[in-house]
Design an enzyme around this catalytic site. Structure first.
Site, PDB file in Angstrom:
ATOM      1  CG  ASP A   1      -2.285   0.651   0.924  1.00 47.16           C
ATOM      2  OD1 ASP A   1      -2.260   1.822   0.503  1.00 47.16           O
ATOM      3  OD2 ASP A   1      -3.338   0.027   1.100  1.00 47.16           O
TER       4      ASP A   1
ATOM      5  CG  HIS B   1      -0.710   1.414  -3.375  1.00 49.04           C
ATOM      6  ND1 HIS B   1      -1.969   1.128  -2.902  1.00 49.04           N
ATOM      7  CD2 HIS B   1      -0.317   0.324  -4.086  1.00 49.04           C
ATOM      8  CE1 HIS B   1      -2.324  -0.085  -3.297  1.00 49.04           C
ATOM      9  NE2 HIS B   1      -1.333  -0.591  -4.019  1.00 49.04           N
TER      10      HIS B   1
END
Length: 480
Positions: free
Chosen positions: A288, A311
């Protein structure tokens, strides 16, 4: 007679002079022996491997790559304070990777908390298992929690004690001037949590049950100040690896944070309601956000960080459920982002209020990144979100010397600002992004975004509007 007196005077003078010389030599000899005897009886300095507690408040250097000039003399060591070490094995910890050592850690913490410069030491070559625990203060100054071995939670949700919180594992609460360091590893045993078939995880055969999953964040600092976290390897967290909430004065340096690319919701470092933060010289790859910055954060300096896969570095998401969000004075410099779904991202929900202001991205190297530069004021986790008239106001955002390659599945630059609350004062300078492979995508997207191009951008971003919108968000809803 005169001759006799002269000879007698000469003899007495010579005798006295010889006696004085012998006395001086004897005194010198006595002084020399005394120094030798003193050095033999002086206690030898203790040799311990515990890192000294740094001064507080922690320094947040503007240039983490700074090194002292080797031609200058070294500063003398300050030995005025000594550490008092509380080895958890002295409190009953076994460290065999199976025995529950929670009680020993809690006892060592309580003892170290009561003295200045106390050190809770988890020694090397041992594996300690502890359950969800809150290490709380206030404590005496200079407290250190040093992990040189391996520290880990129970293995998965089935082994998690039913009486323990399943939302967090290690919590450090109400502390001032604490250091969390060591040469060891914090192992999260996250795999069995990632396999849960509920959002945001993926269930068997692509199915996903209603969520969200109730998985623990690994390390949380809450309502604390003047913190230093350095040197550790943190890996495989069930959820966020490290969270700072309600803190002020945080120095993070030389961390290694890792989890698999597809591990869900495993943000590397998350901060919210936290001010005066420095994050330096760290490597993060996870499933993430590499670093996520939530509401209530200001004066955050990030430098010399390598992200990916991840991310990317995100501000947000901000303003969910019509909430008020404030973020200001965030700087990211000299960073590398590679093989990531996003690069530099600001994401807000429709209907929120508040502002994001004073954001500076400089000297960022992209390598095969999708959505390299993105402002998304339509962030939504479902298809049911609708446009609303209010939004978090974005202003004074600079992208300078952003270079590298992008994944051609998405345009490398995407500015989607609110219909009613425009983004203003966006600055683009020396932005050069080329396709990692395939054909150049030359259609960056802009919507209600205002700013300037100081230099030609590659690909060209002609959709950025010059000047200011006719109406600027001066509504008190957008103040912070």
């Amino acid at each position: 007679m005169e001759m006799l007196h002269y000879l007698l005077f000469t003899f007495i003078t010579t005798l006295l002079l010889h006696q004085n010389i012998n006395n001086v030599d004897a005194a010198r000899h006595h002084h020399h022996i005394s120094k030798k005897q003193k050095s033999k009886t002086a206690p030898a300095p203790e040799d311990n491997s515990v890192s000294p507690s740094p001064g507080y408040p922690p320094p947040v250097p503007s240039d983490p790559s700074y090194a002292p000039d080797p031609t200058l003399p070294e500063e003398p060591e300050n030995n005025s304070t000594t550490s008092c070490i509380f080895d958890v094995t002295d409190f009953g910890a076994v460290g065999d990777g199976d025995t529950d050592d929670t009680a020993a850690f809690r006892s060592a913490w309580k003892a170290a908390c009561l003295v200045e410069n106390g050190v809770v030491l988890a020694p090397s070559d041992l594996v300690f298992v502890i359950t969800s625990t809150i290490f709380s203060g206030p404590c005496q100054p200079g407290l250190v929690f040093q992990v040189d071995g391996v520290l880990m939670p129970p293995d998965g949700p089935e082994c998690w004690p039913k009486s323990d919180s399943s939302k967090q594992w290690l919590v450090f609460y109400r502390l001032d001037g604490m250091t969390f360091n060591g040469t060891g590893t914090i192992e999260g045993n996250g795999q069995k949590w990632w396999d849960l078939p509920c959002k945001p995880h993926k269930g068997p055969n692509g199915s996903t049950l209603p969520g969200p999953c109730d998985s623990p964040a690994m390390i949380r600092f809450f309502m604390s100040s003047n913190l230093v976290v350095t040197g550790l390897r943190i890996q495989n967290s069930p959820q966020f690896h490290m969270k700072f909430d309600g803190c002020e004065g945080v120095l993070i340096n030389k961390l290694s944070i890792s989890s698999p690319k597809l591990s869900p919701n495993t943000d590397g470092i998350h901060i919210e309601n936290t001010r005066n933060v420095g994050i330096y010289n760290s490597v993060i790859h996870n499933g993430d956000d590499c670093i996520s910055i939530g509401t209530g954060c200001s004066d955050v300096d990030i430098e010399a960080v390598t992200c990916g896969p991840s991310h990317g570095i995100s501000i947000g998401s901000l303003g969910p459920h019509n909430s008020h969000a404030c973020v200001s004075n965030i700087t990211v410099r000299n960073a590398i982002i590679r093989d990531s779904d996003n690069g530099l991202r600001i994401k807000t929900w429709q209907g929120g209020t508040g502002s994001v202001a004073g954001i500076y991205f400089e000297n960022i190297q992209m390598e095969n990144v999708r959505n390299c530069v993105i402002i998304d004021q339509y962030y939504c986790l479902t298809k049911a979100c609708r446009n609303e008239t209010s939004a978090v106001y974005l202003t004074d955002v600079t992208f300078r010397n952003i270079k590298g390659t992008y994944d051609v599945r998405s345009p490398p630059i995407h500015f989607a600002c609110s219909d009613t609350v425009a983004c203003t004062n966006i600055t683009m300078s020396e932005v050069e992004l080329l396709p990692y492979e395939g054909v150049l995508v030359d259609d960056p997207f802009c919507w209600n975004a205002y700013g300037v191009q100081e230099t030609l951008t590659i690909p060209p971003i002609d959709c950025l509007q010059e000047g200011m919108p006719e109406t600027i968000a001066e509504n008190p809803l957008y103040g912070c």
